[in-house]
Write a protein that holds these residues in place. Structure first.
Motif, PDB file in Angstrom:
ATOM      1  N   ALA A  93       0.778  -1.055  -0.057  1.00 48.05           N
ATOM      2  CA  ALA A  93      -0.186  -0.185  -0.026  1.00 48.05           C
ATOM      3  C   ALA A  93       0.423   0.836   0.091  1.00 48.05           C
ATOM      4  O   ALA A  93       0.712   2.185  -0.666  1.00 48.05           O
ATOM      5  CB  ALA A  93      -1.164   0.088   1.007  1.00 48.05           C
ATOM      6  N   GLY A  94       1.550   1.524   0.964  1.00 49.30           N
ATOM      7  CA  GLY A  94       2.875   1.769   0.794  1.00 49.30           C
ATOM      8  C   GLY A  94       3.580   2.117  -0.700  1.00 49.30           C
ATOM      9  O   GLY A  94       3.877   3.733  -0.833  1.00 49.30           O
ATOM     10  N   LEU A  95       4.276   1.003  -0.823  1.00 49.19           N
ATOM     11  CA  LEU A  95       4.467   1.713  -2.027  1.00 49.19           C
ATOM     12  C   LEU A  95       3.737   2.448  -3.491  1.00 49.19           C
ATOM     13  O   LEU A  95       3.916   3.089  -4.140  1.00 49.19           O
ATOM     14  CB  LEU A  95       4.914   0.309  -2.950  1.00 49.19           C
ATOM     15  CG  LEU A  95       6.322  -0.149  -1.972  1.00 49.19           C
ATOM     16  CD1 LEU A  95       6.808  -1.248  -2.569  1.00 49.19           C
ATOM     17  CD2 LEU A  95       7.157   0.939  -1.758  1.00 49.19           C
ATOM     18  N   ALA A  96       2.617   1.961  -3.854  1.00 50.74           N
ATOM     19  CA  ALA A  96       1.450   2.718  -4.207  1.00 50.74           C
ATOM     20  C   ALA A  96       1.102   3.805  -4.016  1.00 50.74           C
ATOM     21  O   ALA A  96       1.103   4.147  -5.039  1.00 50.74           O
ATOM     22  CB  ALA A  96       0.460   1.649  -4.613  1.00 50.74           C
ATOM     23  N   ALA A  97       0.717   3.984  -2.741  1.00 46.06           N
ATOM     24  CA  ALA A  97       1.457   5.271  -2.304  1.00 46.06           C
ATOM     25  C   ALA A  97       1.827   6.088  -3.526  1.00 46.06           C
ATOM     26  O   ALA A  97       1.741   7.681  -4.279  1.00 46.06           O
ATOM     27  CB  ALA A  97       0.801   5.678  -0.859  1.00 46.06           C
ATOM     28  N   GLY A  98       3.417   5.844  -3.164  1.00 47.32           N
ATOM     29  CA  GLY A  98       4.538   6.242  -3.513  1.00 47.32           C
ATOM     30  C   GLY A  98       4.685   6.763  -4.462  1.00 47.32           C
ATOM     31  O   GLY A  98       4.814   7.751  -5.145  1.00 47.32           O
ATOM     32  N   TYR A  99       3.951   5.319  -5.905  1.00 46.34           N
ATOM     33  CA  TYR A  99       4.205   5.946  -6.461  1.00 46.34           C
ATOM     34  C   TYR A  99       2.815   6.857  -7.761  1.00 46.34           C
ATOM     35  O   TYR A  99       3.501   7.212  -8.388  1.00 46.34           O
ATOM     36  CB  TYR A  99       3.428   4.065  -7.651  1.00 46.34           C
ATOM     37  CG  TYR A  99       3.144   4.310  -8.990  1.00 46.34           C
ATOM     38  CD1 TYR A  99       4.150   3.634 -10.516  1.00 46.34           C
ATOM     39  CD2 TYR A  99       1.983   4.565  -9.627  1.00 46.34           C
ATOM     40  CE1 TYR A  99       3.711   4.289 -11.565  1.00 46.34           C
ATOM     41  CE2 TYR A  99       1.144   4.754 -10.767  1.00 46.34           C
ATOM     42  CZ  TYR A  99       2.364   4.637 -11.676  1.00 46.34           C
ATOM     43  OH  TYR A  99       1.973   4.979 -13.749  1.00 46.34           O
ATOM     44  N   HIS A 100       2.031   6.660  -6.933  1.00 45.53           N
ATOM     45  CA  HIS A 100       1.012   8.356  -7.370  1.00 45.53           C
ATOM     46  C   HIS A 100       1.532   9.654  -6.740  1.00 45.53           C
ATOM     47  O   HIS A 100       1.087  10.891  -7.626  1.00 45.53           O
ATOM     48  CB  HIS A 100      -0.003   7.555  -6.925  1.00 45.53           C
ATOM     49  CG  HIS A 100      -1.104   6.730  -7.723  1.00 45.53           C
ATOM     50  ND1 HIS A 100      -0.995   6.549  -9.346  1.00 45.53           N
ATOM     51  CD2 HIS A 100      -0.940   5.273  -7.164  1.00 45.53           C
ATOM     52  CE1 HIS A 100      -2.131   5.850  -9.545  1.00 45.53           C
ATOM     53  NE2 HIS A 100      -2.088   5.395  -8.922  1.00 45.53           N
ATOM     54  N   LEU A 101       2.213   9.140  -5.371  1.00 44.99           N
ATOM     55  CA  LEU A 101       2.419  10.477  -5.203  1.00 44.99           C
ATOM     56  C   LEU A 101       3.568  11.287  -5.899  1.00 44.99           C
ATOM     57  O   LEU A 101       3.659  12.657  -6.525  1.00 44.99           O
ATOM     58  CB  LEU A 101       3.484  10.459  -3.859  1.00 44.99           C
ATOM     59  CG  LEU A 101       1.839  10.174  -2.643  1.00 44.99           C
ATOM     60  CD1 LEU A 101       2.689  10.277  -1.185  1.00 44.99           C
ATOM     61  CD2 LEU A 101       1.715  12.034  -2.349  1.00 44.99           C
ATOM     62  N   ARG A 102       4.147  10.412  -6.734  1.00 45.14           N
ATOM     63  CA  ARG A 102       5.534  10.582  -7.385  1.00 45.14           C
ATOM     64  C   ARG A 102       5.210  11.124  -8.843  1.00 45.14           C
ATOM     65  O   ARG A 102       5.375  12.627  -9.619  1.00 45.14           O
ATOM     66  CB  ARG A 102       6.147   9.225  -8.080  1.00 45.14           C
ATOM     67  CG  ARG A 102       7.302   9.454  -8.811  1.00 45.14           C
ATOM     68  CD  ARG A 102       8.732  10.427  -8.528  1.00 45.14           C
ATOM     69  NE  ARG A 102       9.513   9.343  -7.174  1.00 45.14           N
ATOM     70  CZ  ARG A 102      10.573   9.865  -6.766  1.00 45.14           C
ATOM     71  NH1 ARG A 102      10.330  11.151  -5.992  1.00 45.14           N
ATOM     72  NH2 ARG A 102      11.146   8.699  -6.216  1.00 45.14           N
ATOM     73  N   ARG A 103       3.780  10.876  -9.520  1.00 46.95           N
ATOM     74  CA  ARG A 103       3.720  11.141 -10.523  1.00 46.95           C
ATOM     75  C   ARG A 103       3.055  12.899 -10.189  1.00 46.95           C
ATOM     76  O   ARG A 103       2.396  12.968 -10.960  1.00 46.95           O
ATOM     77  CB  ARG A 103       2.438  10.531 -10.393  1.00 46.95           C
ATOM     78  CG  ARG A 103       2.603   8.641 -11.557  1.00 46.95           C
ATOM     79  CD  ARG A 103       2.056   7.941 -11.849  1.00 46.95           C
ATOM     80  NE  ARG A 103       0.826   8.791 -12.933  1.00 46.95           N
ATOM     81  CZ  ARG A 103       1.356   8.128 -14.233  1.00 46.95           C
ATOM     82  NH1 ARG A 103       2.021   7.571 -14.908  1.00 46.95           N
ATOM     83  NH2 ARG A 103       0.292   8.436 -14.616  1.00 46.95           N
ATOM     84  N   GLN A 104       2.283  12.904  -8.678  1.00 46.30           N
ATOM     85  CA  GLN A 104       1.774  14.387  -8.174  1.00 46.30           C
ATOM     86  C   GLN A 104       2.323  15.510  -8.634  1.00 46.30           C
ATOM     87  O   GLN A 104       2.772  16.597  -8.498  1.00 46.30           O
ATOM     88  CB  GLN A 104       1.166  14.029  -7.006  1.00 46.30           C
ATOM     89  CG  GLN A 104      -0.201  12.989  -7.432  1.00 46.30           C
ATOM     90  CD  GLN A 104      -1.282  13.978  -7.840  1.00 46.30           C
ATOM     91  OE1 GLN A 104      -1.900  14.927  -8.419  1.00 46.30           O
ATOM     92  NE2 GLN A 104      -2.260  13.382  -8.959  1.00 46.30           N
ATOM     93  N   GLY A 105       4.419  14.666  -8.538  1.00 45.25           N
ATOM     94  CA  GLY A 105       4.863  16.158  -8.069  1.00 45.25           C
ATOM     95  C   GLY A 105       5.806  16.565  -7.046  1.00 45.25           C
ATOM     96  O   GLY A 105       5.668  17.500  -7.448  1.00 45.25           O
ATOM     97  N   VAL A 106       4.750  16.058  -5.714  1.00 44.24           N
ATOM     98  CA  VAL A 106       5.027  16.702  -4.718  1.00 44.24           C
ATOM     99  C   VAL A 106       6.306  16.069  -3.997  1.00 44.24           C
ATOM    100  O   VAL A 106       6.509  14.591  -4.040  1.00 44.24           O
ATOM    101  CB  VAL A 106       4.136  16.103  -3.563  1.00 44.24           C
ATOM    102  CG1 VAL A 106       2.797  16.708  -4.622  1.00 44.24           C
ATOM    103  CG2 VAL A 106       3.254  15.040  -3.663  1.00 44.24           C
ATOM    104  N   ASP A 107       6.580  16.493  -2.904  1.00 42.23           N
ATOM    105  CA  ASP A 107       7.889  15.939  -2.228  1.00 42.23           C
ATOM    106  C   ASP A 107       7.522  15.437  -1.362  1.00 42.23           C
ATOM    107  O   ASP A 107       6.110  15.234  -0.726  1.00 42.23           O
ATOM    108  CB  ASP A 107       8.582  17.141  -1.406  1.00 42.23           C
ATOM    109  CG  ASP A 107       9.320  18.132  -2.572  1.00 42.23           C
ATOM    110  OD1 ASP A 107       9.810  17.061  -3.453  1.00 42.23           O
ATOM    111  OD2 ASP A 107       9.702  19.272  -1.809  1.00 42.23           O
ATOM    112  N   PHE A 108       7.821  13.475  -0.581  1.00 41.76           N
ATOM    113  CA  PHE A 108       7.675  12.612   0.371  1.00 41.76           C
ATOM    114  C   PHE A 108       8.988  12.034   0.367  1.00 41.76           C
ATOM    115  O   PHE A 108       9.500  11.984  -0.211  1.00 41.76           O
ATOM    116  CB  PHE A 108       6.318  11.841  -0.340  1.00 41.76           C
ATOM    117  CG  PHE A 108       6.244  11.327  -1.656  1.00 41.76           C
ATOM    118  CD1 PHE A 108       6.675  10.026  -1.100  1.00 41.76           C
ATOM    119  CD2 PHE A 108       6.848  12.030  -2.592  1.00 41.76           C
ATOM    120  CE1 PHE A 108       6.962   8.450  -1.763  1.00 41.76           C
ATOM    121  CE2 PHE A 108       7.232  10.690  -4.160  1.00 41.76           C
ATOM    122  CZ  PHE A 108       7.270   9.106  -3.555  1.00 41.76           C
ATOM    123  N   VAL A 109       8.338  11.353   1.999  1.00 42.78           N
ATOM    124  CA  VAL A 109       8.781  10.149   2.304  1.00 42.78           C
ATOM    125  C   VAL A 109       7.779   8.929   2.341  1.00 42.78           C
ATOM    126  O   VAL A 109       7.023   9.263   3.324  1.00 42.78           O
ATOM    127  CB  VAL A 109      10.043  10.977   3.302  1.00 42.78           C
ATOM    128  CG1 VAL A 109       8.443  11.010   4.639  1.00 42.78           C
ATOM    129  CG2 VAL A 109      10.565   9.761   4.012  1.00 42.78           C
TER     130      VAL A 109
END
Length: 351
Positions: A15-31
């Motif tokens: 679930a965390g990796l799927a969220a990371g994939y979509h956050l990357r596409r949104q262009g935001v900074d995340f960890v």
């Protein structure tokens, strides 16, 4: 030390990796904060014979199909671990491990994530810690009196550890049926279930289950009658080992016993069965202790959500805990849709 980012994802499993994939596409900074020392989430702790319900093509996270496992129709847990590790690398996801989140706190315009490795402040948090880390054990009379070994699904590894022993497996879901099938040939097995086991038709696997879950989600979103989803079909997917044990007459379930004795279990009519071990395949609860400082718990321990978003704290999203946080969101293929929703709404808070 306090670090700041746009979004913190707590949990580095599927679930965390799927969220990371979509956050990357949104262009935001995340960890992504992961409590595990290595990639793979809960899959790296599963029992040896565990396989998926679906072929690889129907077991993929967004953006990257799972490769076929040579010689297997249904990939094993080890193959899933390899896939998740490769997925993390392919998308250069910023996973920090091992980091265990201790608590999420309100901090003015931010949410503050306290951990055993420091503090992060973010405008949004996606909690994706799953359920594996919080096994449920029912309060059965005599449990403390039983002199044999008791373990939960999370602790089971292989039938080799129980060869020649009398083993009671408790649970009528997929884990109970699969572990009972695993043990059926080299132990004296007693399988007990709360109600008669409901096997799905032999031709139904994860592909059909995902279609059913998707149809239910669309019906609910459009205001139509609830179809009942997967639960309306049965409780146990007849994967090949379960099917073989069932057809050989090795999976005959007994009703739930009323108590444990020092040397086994006892039913209401006084019938007893001796046991060296009891394996509790009795499910899980959401691992949400890190969210306790926010005071969001509702009935049955769930945090009320609208989709993935917390109703009372809209900067928080919950992902992958079951249907209450997105239809089929606890599955590899099903988590993609709610992960996109969580990422889009989290990114909207940043802009």
């Amino acid at each position: 030390m306090t670090r700041q980012t746009d979004v913190v994802v707590i949990g580095g499993g599927q679930a965390g990796l799927a969220a990371g994939y979509h956050l990357r596409r949104q262009g935001v900074d995340f960890v992504i904060l992961d409590a595990q020392t290595t990639p793979g989430g809960a899959w790296q702790h599963a029992w040896d014979s565990l396989h998926l319900f679906s072929p690889a093509a129907y077991s993929s996270l967004p953006g990257r199909p799972m490769p076929v496992q040579v010689g297997e129709v249904y990939p094993g847990a080890g193959h899933v671990v390899e896939y998740l590790a490769a997925y993390e690398q392919r998308y250069h996801l910023p996973v920090v491990r091992p980091v265990r989140a201790r608590g999420v706190h309100r901090d003015g315009a931010f949410l503050r994530v306290e951990s055993d490795s420091g503090t992060w402040r973010a405008q949004a948090v996606i909690s994706a810690t799953g359920t594996w880390w919080r096994p449920f054990l029912p309060a059965v009379p005599g449990r403390a009196d039983f002199a044999g070994r008791q373990l939960h699904t999370v602790e089971y590894r292989s039938p080799a550890h129980f060869a020649g022993q009398r083993v009671v497996v408790v649970g009528g879901g997929n884990s109970g049926a699969q572990i009972a099938a695993d043990l059926a040939c080299n132990t004296e097995l007693t399988w007990v279930t709360q109600r008669p086991p409901r096997f799905l038709a032999d031709d139904i696997d994860g592909r059909a289950l995902f279609d059913v879950a998707t149809a239910r989600r669309r019906a609910l979103e459009s205001g139509q009658t609830d179809t009942g989803g997967v639960a309306s079909l049965g409780d146990i997917v007849a994967v090949p080992p379960v099917r073989a044990a069932r057809d050989a007459g090795l999976l005959k379930a007994q009703p739930m016993f009323t108590r444990l004795t020092p040397d086994g279990v006892e039913w209401a009519d006084g019938t007893r069965a001796e046991a060296h071990a009891v394996i509790w395949c009795t499910g899980f609860r959401p691992a949400l202790s890190h969210l306790a400082p926010l005071g969001l718990r509702g009935p049955r321990g769930h945090i009320p959500t609208l989709g993935t978003r917390s109703v009372a704290e809209p900067r928080l999203h919950l992902l992958g805990y079951g249907d209450w946080t997105g239809s089929a969101s606890a599955t590899l293929i099903g988590v993609g849709h709610p992960a996109r929703e969580a990422a889009q709404q989290s990114a909207a808070l940043v802009r």
